[in-house]
Design a protein around this motif. Structure first.
Motif, short mmCIF file in Angstrom:
data_model
loop_
_atom_site.label_atom_id
_atom_site.label_comp_id
_atom_site.label_asym_id
_atom_site.label_seq_id
_atom_site.Cartn_x
_atom_site.Cartn_y
_atom_site.Cartn_z
N GLU A 1 26.57 -14.51 104.93
CA GLU A 1 26.59 -14.78 103.26
C GLU A 1 25.27 -15.33 102.66
N ASN A 2 24.68 -14.65 101.67
CA ASN A 2 23.59 -15.38 101.20
C ASN A 2 23.93 -16.32 100.16
N ARG A 3 23.27 -17.60 100.42
CA ARG A 3 23.43 -18.57 99.27
C ARG A 3 22.24 -19.10 99.11
N ALA A 4 21.74 -19.34 98.15
CA ALA A 4 20.71 -20.02 97.48
C ALA A 4 20.61 -21.49 97.91
N ALA A 5 19.33 -21.71 98.47
CA ALA A 5 19.03 -23.03 98.71
C ALA A 5 19.25 -24.16 97.73
N VAL A 6 20.07 -25.16 97.75
CA VAL A 6 20.05 -26.21 96.74
C VAL A 6 18.89 -27.24 96.79
N PRO A 7 18.22 -27.45 95.79
CA PRO A 7 17.05 -28.41 95.99
C PRO A 7 17.36 -29.82 96.57
N GLY A 8 16.69 -30.25 97.28
CA GLY A 8 17.08 -31.55 97.79
C GLY A 8 18.19 -31.71 98.87
N ASP A 9 18.78 -30.51 99.23
CA ASP A 9 19.70 -30.34 100.17
C ASP A 9 18.96 -30.16 101.58
N GLU A 10 19.21 -31.12 102.53
CA GLU A 10 18.82 -30.93 103.94
C GLU A 10 19.02 -29.74 104.66
N HIS A 11 20.13 -29.40 104.75
CA HIS A 11 20.74 -28.12 105.51
C HIS A 11 20.87 -27.14 104.34
N THR A 12 20.14 -25.83 104.78
CA THR A 12 20.28 -24.75 103.84
C THR A 12 20.84 -23.66 104.69
N GLU A 13 20.92 -23.71 106.05
CA GLU A 13 21.60 -22.71 107.02
C GLU A 13 22.60 -23.28 107.86
N TRP A 14 23.88 -22.74 107.83
CA TRP A 14 24.96 -23.41 109.01
C TRP A 14 25.78 -22.07 109.31
N SER B 1 23.24 -18.69 104.80
CA SER B 1 21.81 -18.83 104.85
C SER B 1 21.09 -18.21 103.46
N PRO B 2 19.97 -18.68 103.17
CA PRO B 2 19.36 -18.07 102.05
C PRO B 2 18.24 -16.99 102.46
N ASN B 3 18.30 -16.87 103.83
CA ASN B 3 17.78 -15.73 104.42
C ASN B 3 18.28 -14.53 105.02
N VAL B 4 19.49 -14.42 104.53
CA VAL B 4 20.38 -13.16 105.00
C VAL B 4 20.72 -12.28 103.89
N LEU B 5 21.12 -11.21 104.10
CA LEU B 5 21.54 -10.00 103.20
C LEU B 5 23.25 -10.16 103.30
N ASN B 6 23.90 -9.94 102.36
CA ASN B 6 25.56 -10.03 102.62
C ASN B 6 25.85 -8.96 103.33
N MET B 7 26.67 -9.01 104.25
CA MET B 7 27.17 -8.00 105.16
C MET B 7 28.03 -8.34 106.13
N THR B 8 28.91 -7.70 106.60
CA THR B 8 30.01 -8.16 107.74
C THR B 8 29.95 -7.15 108.86
N LEU B 9 29.27 -7.63 110.22
CA LEU B 9 29.20 -7.06 111.22
C LEU B 9 30.14 -7.48 112.40
#
Length: 770
Positions: free
Chosen positions: A91-104, A150-158
């Motif tokens: 799931e692509n989700r843009a990073a929130v400014p000031g948020d320490e964790h952008t990927e999980w 993550s902001p670095n992935v494209l939306n897809m299901t594998l």
């Protein structure tokens, strides 16, 4: 991968997608994946669009998935690593400014827990695999569901499936290859599944296991994307150009070539970013692959998968929406059956009273034939009770003969015992009453059996009585079943007493004044008629003998010409001895006469032989005095059990009279029992249950101190209710207003242009030429 490349691109980062493809549809499918997974296996499963990754062991599947995510998170090892299907939702989700964790990452079996450390994700995948499949290389078809934001992935299901293996290791069964193939085929055979067939370039691509299985499930290649890995380690002077162009094994969706990290790179902790940089440099500098950049590289594969999955979702969306709507109706019914959580005593009392009322109404409807769920295949409910009363009980009594267990000797013995020490002038009443009471008493057992059959049917109706709300409360259902059984048992007692009283009434009072009773006079007339008919038959047979015809042997003359006997003399002889042998024995006497007179037609030897007497010089009937007479006459002792030996004509008549009286009175009693026993069962058991059942339930169960115990739900019911509520609350209205008419232009290649210029209602195609 060269060390120079590592140094040059050590600071490179994973390319971040400038525009997210499938921003509306793929996240919705991912959400459905989460919702539909726990809805329940008893409901038809909906096949959602997804990409299944298929390949043999060590084909590079794990490297491809990690490159798509941009993180190391999958277990590694020499033998089989993927032992359970891993559903990976990106799931692509843009990073929130000031948020320490952008990927999980988030696991479905650990709701609410986020994994920010991707090495911890790897350990959890391994631990969850071991929990289900064991520690020694076994496989399981139970899914592990992982979502990565993550902001670095494209939306897809594998779906990462276990690698195709040939040789079993550890505790794997001998048919491990067949098991894995069956598991893989269960995913890729679905029409909503895109097949990602991964094949290593350093092996014979024409015999790739992944491509062979893809062809079995998708013969036209319409849903299959080919991925050729390890292009950088092919033999020098060789390349995969013909495969990438689809000239060897054509695929509608084409091929993409990629470069994987080697095991040495993994051991040296070479990052994904450095690997992608090396891959880009390799393809740009290669003489062949530099001309096919739209067919090469991990970024190209990610865009292609995202693009194809988006269009595939659009294509199957109408059918998917229809199936979801149908599923929603089913879930709504189930949710209605679950009801809302009960908090106050008033709510508990209302729902309890409502359940008891509905149950009693449904029970009465089934007995009275008013149920809305009436079966058309077999008798049920009250119809079975009517069948038991009329077709089994009534018809069974009609086929009973009151004399079937009484022989003529039994009746004659009873008559003589009733006469005492002297011979009776008329047929005594005592043997008739004794015998008829015995036959009436036989009606008690079938009457009680009929009562038991009806009781069993009422118990069965109580079990079949369907009240949806009862499914929520197993404790209440158990108590209601117990009360129902006790209630029916209490209804059996008065019904059984009434049946026993009916039989006792008939046994105690023999009403010979009944207008339908035949009476002694009529019975005597019928007996005389029957005796005359028997005597006439015997006389006819005797005359037949005189004419030389043996009974039952046809017309065969047996005349003795020397000593003919007149018919009148024979008839007089038979009549003379009829008093001794009785009417019923005359036929045996005639047959004895025929057997003993095979040489002469004189009187049989049982009456003496005149010819022999004349020849001997002794007059007929005169006793010889040559023998000495005994001094005393000794009588034989009477036997301990004495039964009459011979039947006289009067006794034969008495037997016939007794049988007629017995049958006549038994028929009267039988009709009474056939009418009154079903009435007693219906009144005391069936109708009483219907009238008083609800009152009994309320007296036993409707108590405030029992509400909490009776209305205790199943442990898993609350989780099912929340899951269904989540499913119902999902917005599935993905209409034209939410779907753009054309896809964004991501890459100027012949393949992407095919997608951007075609209508989404048309099947997607891929240009396989350079």
């Amino acid at each position: 991968m060269g060390e120079k490349a590592m140094e040059v691109h050590s600071s490179a980062t994973t390319p971040r997608p400038s525009m997210t493809f499938g921003s509306s549809l793929i996240p919705m499918i991912n959400k459905l994946q989460d919702i539909l997974a726990p809805v329940g296996s008893d409901r038809p499963q909906i096949s959602l669009p997804q990409v299944a990754v298929v390949g043999s062991q060590s084909s590079g599947k794990s490297s491809v998935l990690e490159a798509l995510v941009g993180r190391d998170f999958l277990p590694r090892g020499r033998d089989i690593c993927t032992r359970r299907p891993l559903v990976l939702m990106l799931e692509n989700r843009a990073a929130v400014p000031g948020d320490e964790h952008t990927e999980w990452g988030e696991f479905r079996h650990l709701p609410g827990k986020r994994f920010y450390d991707f090495s911890a994700i790897r350990h959890e995948i391994q631990a969850e695999t071991d929990r289900e499949a064991g520690l020694n290389k076994r496989v399981s078809d139970k899914q592990i569901r992982l979502k990565i934001i993550s902001p670095n992935v494209l939306n897809m299901t594998l779906v990462d499936l276990p690698g195709i293996t040939k040789v079993p290791v550890g505790d794997q069964p001998r048919d491990i290859e067949a098991m894995v193939r069956k598991m893989i085929m269960g995913y890729i055979i679905q029409q909503n599944c895109i097949i990602l067939a991964v094949s290593p370039a350093n092996s014979d691509l024409a015999t790739s296991d992944a491509l062979q299985m893809a062809r079995e499930a998708d013969a036209t290649g319409f849903r299959t994307i080919g991925v050729i890995t390890k292009l950088d380690i092919m033999d020098r002077g060789t390349d995969a150009l013909d495969f990438l162009l689809g000239k060897i094994i054509p695929l509608q969706l084409g091929y993409v070539g990629v470069v994987n990290r080697s095991q040495e790179d993994i051991n040296r902790n070479c990052g994904i970013a450095a690997a992608l940089a090396y891959e880009e440099k390799f393809f740009n500098r290669h003489l062949v692959y530099s001309k096919l950049l739209d067919h090469c590289g991990m970024p190209q594969l990610a865009r292609k998968l995202n693009q194809i999955l988006e269009q595939h979702i659009r294509r199957v969306l109408p059918d998917l929406k229809a199936r979801l709507n149908s599923q929603m109706v089913s879930v709504l019914k189930e949710l209605q059956a679950y009801g809302l959580p009960l908090e106050s005593k008033m709510d508990q009392g209302m729902i309890l009273l409502n359940i008891l009322t509905k149950y009693c109404e449904a029970y009465a409807a089934m007995v009275e034939g008013k149920s809305q769920e009436m079966s058309t295949k077999e008798l049920s409910g009250g119809a079975r009770i009517h069948y038991i009363l009329q077709s089994i009980f009534v018809k069974s009594l009609e086929g009973v003969d009151p004399s079937d267990d009484l022989t003529d000797d039994d009746i004659r013995t009873a008559i003589q015992n009733a006469s005492g020490a002297k011979n009776a002038l008329f047929v005594p009443e005592v043997p008739f009453e004794i015998l008829v009471r015995r036959q009436i008493a036989r009606l008690l057992d079938p009457s009680c059996q009929c009562l038991r059959f009806v009781y069993d049917e009422l118990v069965k109706i109580s079990h079949d009585c369907a009240v949806i709300e009862l499914q929520r409360f197993p404790v209440l259902r158990k108590h209601m079943d117990e009360i129902m059984i006790n209630f029916l048992r209490e209804g059996v007692k008065p019904a059984q007493r009434m049946i026993e009283n009916l039989i006792e009434m008939e046994v105690d009072c023999i009403n010979t004044s009944h207008p339908c009773f035949i009476g002694g006079k009529k019975a005597s007339e019928l007996a005389m008629q029957e005796l005359k008919a028997q005597q006439t038959s015997i006389t006819v047979q005797a005359k037949t003998v005189m004419n030389g015809i043996l009974p039952y042997q046809g017309s065969r003359p047996q005349l003795n010409k020397e000593n003919p006997v007149s018919s009148g003399k024979l008839i007089s002889t038979i009549s003379k001895h009829s008093a001794t042998f009785g009417i019923l024995k005359l036929l045996d006497f005639v047959n004895m006469f025929l057997v003993r007179s095979t040489k002469t037609w004189g009187i049989p030897s049982v009456f003496g032989n005149r010819t022999s007497a004349a020849q001997s010089g002794t007059p007929f009937g005169e006793q010889r005095h040559s023998e000495s007479m005994p001094s005393t006459i000794n009588l034989r002792e009477p036997p301990s059990i004495l039964r009459p030996v011979e039947t006289t004509e009067n006794e034969a008549a008495e037997i016939i009279v007794t049988k007629s009286l017995l049958k006549s009175y038994y028929d009267i009693v039988r009709k009474n029992i056939q009418d009154l026993v079903p009435k007693a069962i219906m009144h005391f058991l069936v109708n009483s249950t219907i009238k008083n059942l609800q009152t009994g339930f309320i007296q036993k169960l409707y108590r405030e101190n029992l509400f909490e115990e009776l209305l205790k739900e199943h442990d898993e019911l609350d989780s099912k209710r929340k899951c269904d509520q989540k499913f119902i609350g999902t917005d599935f209205s993905v209409g034209p207003s939410r779907i753009p008419s054309t896809l964004p232009h991501l890459h100027k290649t012949s393949e992407v242009s095919q997608f951007t210029h075609h209508s989404f209602s048309m099947p997607y195609t891929t240009d396989t030429t350079a």
